[in-house]
Design a protein around this motif. Structure first.
Motif, PDB file in Angstrom:
ATOM      1  N   LYS A  44       0.763  -1.232   0.254  1.00 13.08           N
ATOM      2  CA  LYS A  44      -0.387  -0.171   0.090  1.00 13.08           C
ATOM      3  C   LYS A  44       1.162   1.190  -0.045  1.00 13.08           C
ATOM      4  O   LYS A  44       0.732   2.404  -0.646  1.00 13.08           O
ATOM      5  N   TYR A  47       2.184   1.542  -3.479  1.00 16.38           N
ATOM      6  CA  TYR A  47       1.053   2.411  -4.585  1.00 16.38           C
ATOM      7  C   TYR A  47       0.493   3.779  -3.916  1.00 16.38           C
ATOM      8  O   TYR A  47       0.132   4.671  -4.819  1.00 16.38           O
ATOM      9  N   TYR A  48       0.822   4.117  -2.454  1.00 18.91           N
ATOM     10  CA  TYR A  48       0.386   5.512  -2.621  1.00 18.91           C
ATOM     11  C   TYR A  48       1.237   6.342  -3.120  1.00 18.91           C
ATOM     12  O   TYR A  48       0.415   7.310  -3.113  1.00 18.91           O
TER      13      TYR A  48
END
Length: 191
Positions: A44, A47-48
């Motif tokens: 995450k 992908y942030y």
């Protein structure tokens, strides 16, 4: 620490991991799992900040080269900007070879094209000021695209010829041709 600083530090950590991975395998073989595992962050987090590996690679090049080139006073230092890019390419040869193997010549050229477009645009704008004229935006864009593409192609050719390159000599040639022929092209266009 501010969120922006933390974000930049995270991006740099991901970029360093990408560089490390690129020394071992091709860009197309590197996975997000490889990078997050090496950085000890979760997916995450990756992908942030980035959509994928190529976006991380592009950010890394922009951070290390593009922003530096944009900080040159290209009106006076266009030769130095070209020298910086050539030195950057040479000192990051293993990483760029990895990228070349994965994204090809055109993909790599695209990464450097924008830098050279900016350099050429500033040379053209300086010439416009010196001549006290304003060019048609289409012609200005045409000149920028033509010269930026030619410079990017030429530098990639020199880089991949694997011969010793006299950076100073090549930068002098490019600076001479760009500054003199742009002025001549503008003079002819204005007739």
């Amino acid at each position: 620490m501010k969120n922006e600083e933390i974000s930049t530090m995270t991006k740099k950590k991901l970029a360093e991991s990408l560089k490390k991975q690129m020394k071992k395998k091709s860009l197309s073989k590197i996975t997000i799992s490889d990078i997050v595992k090496d950085c000890d962050v979760n997916r995450k987090t990756f992908y942030y900040h980035f959509i994928g590996i190529e976006e991380l690679f592009k950010w890394m090049l922009e951070e290390e080269a593009v922003h530096v080139v944009k900080n040159f006073d290209v009106k006076k230092d266009h030769k130095e900007a070209i020298l910086f890019v050539m030195d950057y390419i040479e000192s990051n040869q293993d990483i760029l070879n990895c990228a070349y193997d994965s994204i090809g010549r055109e993909g790599l050229k695209d990464f450097f094209y924008d830098d050279f477009y900016e350099v050429v645009l500033k040379v053209i704008e300086t010439t416009e000021e010196d001549m006290d004229i304003a060019l048609d935006p289409d012609f200005k864009d045409f000149l920028c695209k033509m010269y930026a593409g030619a410079i990017a192609n030429m530098i990639i050719d020199y880089f991949y010829s694997r011969k010793h390159i006299d950076h100073e000599k090549i930068a002098n040639y490019i600076a001479l041709i760009v500054s003199s022929s742009i002025k001549s092209s503008i003079e002819e266009y204005m007739k």
